[in-house]
Design a protein around this motif. Structure first.
Motif, PDB file in Angstrom:
ATOM      1  N   GLU A 114      -5.846  -6.866  17.767  1.00 51.00           N
ATOM      2  CA  GLU A 114      -5.685  -7.556  16.487  1.00 51.00           C
ATOM      3  C   GLU A 114      -6.344  -6.719  15.399  1.00 51.00           C
ATOM      4  OE1 GLU A 114      -4.157 -10.275  15.390  1.00 51.00           O
ATOM      5  OE2 GLU A 114      -3.279 -10.680  17.350  1.00 51.00           O
ATOM      6  N   PRO A 115      -5.657  -6.512  14.257  1.00 46.42           N
ATOM      7  CA  PRO A 115      -6.249  -5.684  13.206  1.00 46.42           C
ATOM      8  C   PRO A 115      -7.203  -6.445  12.310  1.00 46.42           C
ATOM      9  CG  PRO A 115      -4.098  -6.435  12.506  1.00 46.42           C
ATOM     10  CD  PRO A 115      -4.298  -6.967  13.909  1.00 46.42           C
ATOM     11  N   GLN A 116      -8.098  -5.719  11.680  1.00 43.81           N
ATOM     12  CA  GLN A 116      -8.789  -6.229  10.504  1.00 43.81           C
ATOM     13  C   GLN A 116      -7.787  -6.160   9.341  1.00 43.81           C
ATOM     14  OE1 GLN A 116     -12.621  -4.251   9.835  1.00 43.81           O
ATOM     15  NE2 GLN A 116     -12.478  -3.447  11.925  1.00 43.81           N
ATOM     16  N   VAL A 117      -7.874  -7.097   8.413  1.00 42.97           N
ATOM     17  CA  VAL A 117      -6.900  -7.153   7.319  1.00 42.97           C
ATOM     18  C   VAL A 117      -7.615  -6.955   5.991  1.00 42.97           C
ATOM     19  CG1 VAL A 117      -5.114  -8.511   6.173  1.00 42.97           C
ATOM     20  CG2 VAL A 117      -5.418  -8.685   8.658  1.00 42.97           C
ATOM     21  N   ALA A 118      -7.129  -5.995   5.205  1.00 42.92           N
ATOM     22  CA  ALA A 118      -7.775  -5.657   3.935  1.00 42.92           C
ATOM     23  C   ALA A 118      -7.248  -6.477   2.761  1.00 42.92           C
ATOM     24  CB  ALA A 118      -7.583  -4.172   3.637  1.00 42.92           C
ATOM     25  N   GLY A 119      -5.953  -6.759   2.764  1.00 43.16           N
ATOM     26  CA  GLY A 119      -5.328  -7.419   1.619  1.00 43.16           C
ATOM     27  C   GLY A 119      -5.384  -8.935   1.702  1.00 43.16           C
ATOM     28  N   LYS A 120      -4.725  -9.578   0.749  1.00 39.23           N
ATOM     29  CA  LYS A 120      -4.632 -11.030   0.749  1.00 39.23           C
ATOM     30  C   LYS A 120      -4.006 -11.499   2.069  1.00 39.23           C
ATOM     31  CE  LYS A 120      -2.082 -10.265  -2.754  1.00 39.23           C
ATOM     32  NZ  LYS A 120      -1.045 -10.387  -3.797  1.00 39.23           N
ATOM     33  N   ALA A 144       0.813  -1.221   0.000  1.00 42.71           N
ATOM     34  CA  ALA A 144       0.000   0.000   0.000  1.00 42.71           C
ATOM     35  C   ALA A 144       0.840   1.261   0.000  1.00 42.71           C
ATOM     36  CB  ALA A 144      -0.920  -0.006   1.215  1.00 42.71           C
ATOM     37  N   SER A 145       2.120   1.156  -0.316  1.00 46.06           N
ATOM     38  CA  SER A 145       3.014   2.305  -0.159  1.00 46.06           C
ATOM     39  C   SER A 145       2.962   3.281  -1.324  1.00 46.06           C
ATOM     40  CB  SER A 145       4.457   1.825   0.033  1.00 46.06           C
ATOM     41  OG  SER A 145       4.919   1.126  -1.112  1.00 46.06           O
ATOM     42  N   ARG A 146       2.447   2.825  -2.483  1.00 46.92           N
ATOM     43  CA  ARG A 146       2.444   3.701  -3.663  1.00 46.92           C
ATOM     44  C   ARG A 146       1.054   3.839  -4.248  1.00 46.92           C
ATOM     45  NH1 ARG A 146       6.986   1.741  -7.715  1.00 46.92           N
ATOM     46  NH2 ARG A 146       6.089  -0.294  -7.248  1.00 46.92           N
ATOM     47  N   ARG A 147       0.832   4.962  -4.945  1.00 44.21           N
ATOM     48  CA  ARG A 147      -0.432   5.191  -5.626  1.00 44.21           C
ATOM     49  C   ARG A 147      -0.562   4.210  -6.790  1.00 44.21           C
ATOM     50  NH1 ARG A 147       2.180   9.832  -4.489  1.00 44.21           N
ATOM     51  NH2 ARG A 147       1.096  11.424  -3.262  1.00 44.21           N
ATOM     52  N   PRO A 148      -1.788   3.758  -7.073  1.00 45.96           N
ATOM     53  CA  PRO A 148      -1.977   2.870  -8.221  1.00 45.96           C
ATOM     54  C   PRO A 148      -1.419   3.443  -9.522  1.00 45.96           C
ATOM     55  CG  PRO A 148      -3.924   2.821  -6.850  1.00 45.96           C
ATOM     56  CD  PRO A 148      -3.022   3.877  -6.264  1.00 45.96           C
ATOM     57  N   VAL A 149      -1.537   4.764  -9.722  1.00 44.88           N
ATOM     58  CA  VAL A 149      -1.002   5.360 -10.948  1.00 44.88           C
ATOM     59  C   VAL A 149       0.517   5.240 -10.991  1.00 44.88           C
ATOM     60  CG1 VAL A 149      -0.842   7.705  -9.972  1.00 44.88           C
ATOM     61  CG2 VAL A 149      -1.089   7.381 -12.453  1.00 44.88           C
ATOM     62  N   ASP A 150       1.173   5.336  -9.829  1.00 43.91           N
ATOM     63  CA  ASP A 150       2.627   5.196  -9.782  1.00 43.91           C
ATOM     64  C   ASP A 150       3.048   3.739  -9.967  1.00 43.91           C
ATOM     65  OD1 ASP A 150       2.942   7.928  -9.345  1.00 43.91           O
ATOM     66  OD2 ASP A 150       2.794   7.703  -7.164  1.00 43.91           O
ATOM     67  N   VAL A 151       2.251   2.817  -9.429  1.00 45.27           N
ATOM     68  CA  VAL A 151       2.530   1.402  -9.640  1.00 45.27           C
ATOM     69  C   VAL A 151       2.430   1.064 -11.121  1.00 45.27           C
ATOM     70  CG1 VAL A 151       1.745  -0.954  -9.168  1.00 45.27           C
ATOM     71  CG2 VAL A 151       1.769   0.740  -7.335  1.00 45.27           C
ATOM     72  N   ALA A 152       1.375   1.589 -11.770  1.00 42.57           N
ATOM     73  CA  ALA A 152       1.219   1.347 -13.207  1.00 42.57           C
ATOM     74  C   ALA A 152       2.387   1.916 -13.991  1.00 42.57           C
ATOM     75  CB  ALA A 152      -0.103   1.952 -13.691  1.00 42.57           C
ATOM     76  N   ALA A 153       2.842   3.101 -13.616  1.00 45.58           N
ATOM     77  CA  ALA A 153       3.977   3.712 -14.304  1.00 45.58           C
ATOM     78  C   ALA A 153       5.238   2.874 -14.140  1.00 45.58           C
ATOM     79  CB  ALA A 153       4.206   5.128 -13.783  1.00 45.58           C
ATOM     80  N   HIS A 154       5.439   2.325 -12.943  1.00 42.54           N
ATOM     81  CA  HIS A 154       6.600   1.472 -12.699  1.00 42.54           C
ATOM     82  C   HIS A 154       6.530   0.206 -13.533  1.00 42.54           C
ATOM     83  CE1 HIS A 154       9.900  -0.479 -10.714  1.00 42.54           C
ATOM     84  NE2 HIS A 154       9.130  -1.358 -10.095  1.00 42.54           N
ATOM     85  N   ARG A 161      -6.171   1.679 -13.885  1.00 42.96           N
ATOM     86  CA  ARG A 161      -7.368   0.903 -13.555  1.00 42.96           C
ATOM     87  C   ARG A 161      -7.057  -0.574 -13.370  1.00 42.96           C
ATOM     88  NH1 ARG A 161     -11.497  -2.019 -15.612  1.00 42.96           N
ATOM     89  NH2 ARG A 161     -13.571  -1.622 -14.736  1.00 42.96           N
ATOM     90  N   GLU A 162      -5.977  -1.049 -13.965  1.00 44.24           N
ATOM     91  CA  GLU A 162      -5.621  -2.466 -13.857  1.00 44.24           C
ATOM     92  C   GLU A 162      -4.824  -2.779 -12.591  1.00 44.24           C
ATOM     93  OE1 GLU A 162      -5.369  -3.530 -18.631  1.00 44.24           O
ATOM     94  OE2 GLU A 162      -3.659  -2.613 -17.608  1.00 44.24           O
ATOM     95  N   VAL A 163      -4.509  -1.760 -11.809  1.00 40.14           N
ATOM     96  CA  VAL A 163      -3.799  -1.960 -10.541  1.00 40.14           C
ATOM     97  C   VAL A 163      -4.819  -1.929  -9.409  1.00 40.14           C
ATOM     98  CG1 VAL A 163      -2.084  -1.030  -8.948  1.00 40.14           C
ATOM     99  CG2 VAL A 163      -1.678  -0.938 -11.421  1.00 40.14           C
ATOM    100  N   VAL A 164      -4.869  -3.001  -8.639  1.00 39.30           N
ATOM    101  CA  VAL A 164      -5.781  -3.101  -7.499  1.00 39.30           C
ATOM    102  C   VAL A 164      -4.925  -3.263  -6.250  1.00 39.30           C
ATOM    103  CG1 VAL A 164      -7.786  -4.279  -6.538  1.00 39.30           C
ATOM    104  CG2 VAL A 164      -7.429  -4.255  -9.012  1.00 39.30           C
ATOM    105  N   ALA A 165      -4.937  -2.245  -5.373  1.00 41.31           N
ATOM    106  CA  ALA A 165      -4.034  -2.209  -4.227  1.00 41.31           C
ATOM    107  C   ALA A 165      -4.787  -2.380  -2.920  1.00 41.31           C
ATOM    108  CB  ALA A 165      -3.257  -0.890  -4.213  1.00 41.31           C
ATOM    109  N   SER A 166      -4.083  -2.913  -1.909  1.00 39.47           N
ATOM    110  CA  SER A 166      -4.703  -3.112  -0.602  1.00 39.47           C
ATOM    111  C   SER A 166      -5.064  -1.789   0.067  1.00 39.47           C
ATOM    112  CB  SER A 166      -3.776  -3.920   0.304  1.00 39.47           C
ATOM    113  OG  SER A 166      -2.576  -3.219   0.557  1.00 39.47           O
ATOM    114  N   SER A 167      -4.403  -0.695  -0.333  1.00 39.47           N
ATOM    115  CA  SER A 167      -4.765   0.614   0.224  1.00 39.47           C
ATOM    116  C   SER A 167      -6.204   0.972  -0.127  1.00 39.47           C
ATOM    117  CB  SER A 167      -3.816   1.687  -0.320  1.00 39.47           C
ATOM    118  OG  SER A 167      -3.823   1.700  -1.739  1.00 39.47           O
TER     119      SER A 167
END
Length: 342
Positions: free
Chosen positions: A178-184, A46-56, A67-73
């Protein structure tokens, strides 16, 4: 690739390690695209914006859009919005990218524990004691706690480094919560990726048994484990039922092979027999075929801890490549077998 309509691909350890693409991964995704098979990029990071992940991803050669990047954030922010009133204050332990997802769903961001109705936690290499201390105060006061993921390590070009789960562990110890977990391995992230793509029969691909495979199974999807990141042959062989993948490949190049060749089961050239306290492998051939045969035999016998012994030079060579000699299945720290191609 003929059996599935969309690929759901993990990123860290599956497609790249830090700033370096995993060998063969770009070519595999491009080959899938040429066959009309789209890829959705599903990440617990969750450290980067989806647009930045796509650019990388594009920089590394992958075909990707925001739109093709789905992040736990995004999943974490959605979970918070479902539990909090509009404009509620959230203390963010993470990057600015995570904070933006929080504000995008109509919540506000605070650095003050006294104001925080919730704490959301995602990976940030700059996280320090002060923000963890503030989060501890908020959690002890009853704030909602959502972790983007609980991955203990993060695959990088330098090897595994502390992941968000390691920092979550610090707050767990300090707060007694204990946290709730959003990601896989929670299935919500994968369901969102499948929904965006319109997939009816997606294939989940990843390098971790405890997130990618477990998450895919929880979401009712076929799973492919690639041995280019965290989980290795030893962990795979000792995996409990909920963490056992449907398919096993050395890397993303496995997508070009028939699914039946990737499934655990008997393989030409290899024989697996039960021996005193373990398994005996004999024969010769490809290392991943030996691993698939070992997994099928061991899992059918109930799984759990075991020892694998070789009979013959071919078996000795292959078990060495897989890091299974000498090793006790479950809990051993073995070399990465990514070099053993299917």
């Amino acid at each position: 690739m003929d059996r599935h309509d969309v690929l759901l691909a993990d990123l860290d350890g599956t497609l790249y390690r830090g700033a370096v693409a995993v060998p063969g991964a770009v070519e595999a995704v491009l080959a899938a695209q040429e066959r009309g098979l789209a890829t959705m990029y599903v990440t617990n990071n969750a450290s980067r914006r989806p647009v930045d992940v796509a650019a990388h991803l594009v920089e590394l050669g992958f075909p990707a859009t925001e739109r093709e990047v789905v992040a736990s954030s995004q999943a974490a922010a959605t979970m918070l919005a479902a539990q909090l009133p509009p404009r509620a204050a959230v203390l963010v332990v993470g990057t600015e990218a995570l904070a933006e997802e929080v504000t995008r769903v109509g919540l506000t961001v605070t650095a003050d524990a006294a104001e925080a109705a919730a704490v959301v936690q995602g990976h940030n290499p700059e996280t320090g004691w002060r923000v963890l201390a503030e989060a501890t105060v908020a959690l002890r006061a009853g704030a909602v706690w959502v972790a983007c993921n609980v991955d203990p390590t993060l695959p990088t070009e330098r090897g595994p480094l502390p992941g968000n789960g390691s920092m979550v562990a610090a707050l767990r110890m300090a707060s007694g919560r204990e946290p709730q977990v959003a990601g896989k391995p929670a299935p919500a992230l994968l369901h969102e990726a499948a929904s965006r793509s319109g997939a009816r029969n997606p294939l989940m691909i990843g390098d971790r048994l405890d997130t990618d495979v477990e998450g895919g199974r929880a979401a009712g999807m076929t799973t492919l484990l690639v041995l280019t990141g965290v989980s290795d042959a030893t962990e795979l062989l000792g995996a409990p039922p909920a963490l056992r993948p449907d398919l096993i490949g050395a890397d993303m190049a496995a997508l070009a092979l028939p699914a039946d060749e990737l499934a655990p089961g008997p393989r030409p050239g290899w024989d697996v027999r039960a021996s005193d306290g373990g398994l005996e492998l004999s024969g010769d051939g490809h290392a991943l075929d030996a691993l698939r045969a070992l997994c099928a035999a061991h899992w059918a016998a109930g799984g759990g801890p075991a020892r694998v012994s070789p009979s013959g030079e071919g078996a000795m060579r292959v078990l060495g490549e897989l890091g299974l000699v000498p090793a006790t299945v479950a809990g051993a720290d073995t070399p990465d077998p990514a070099g053993a191609r299917p």
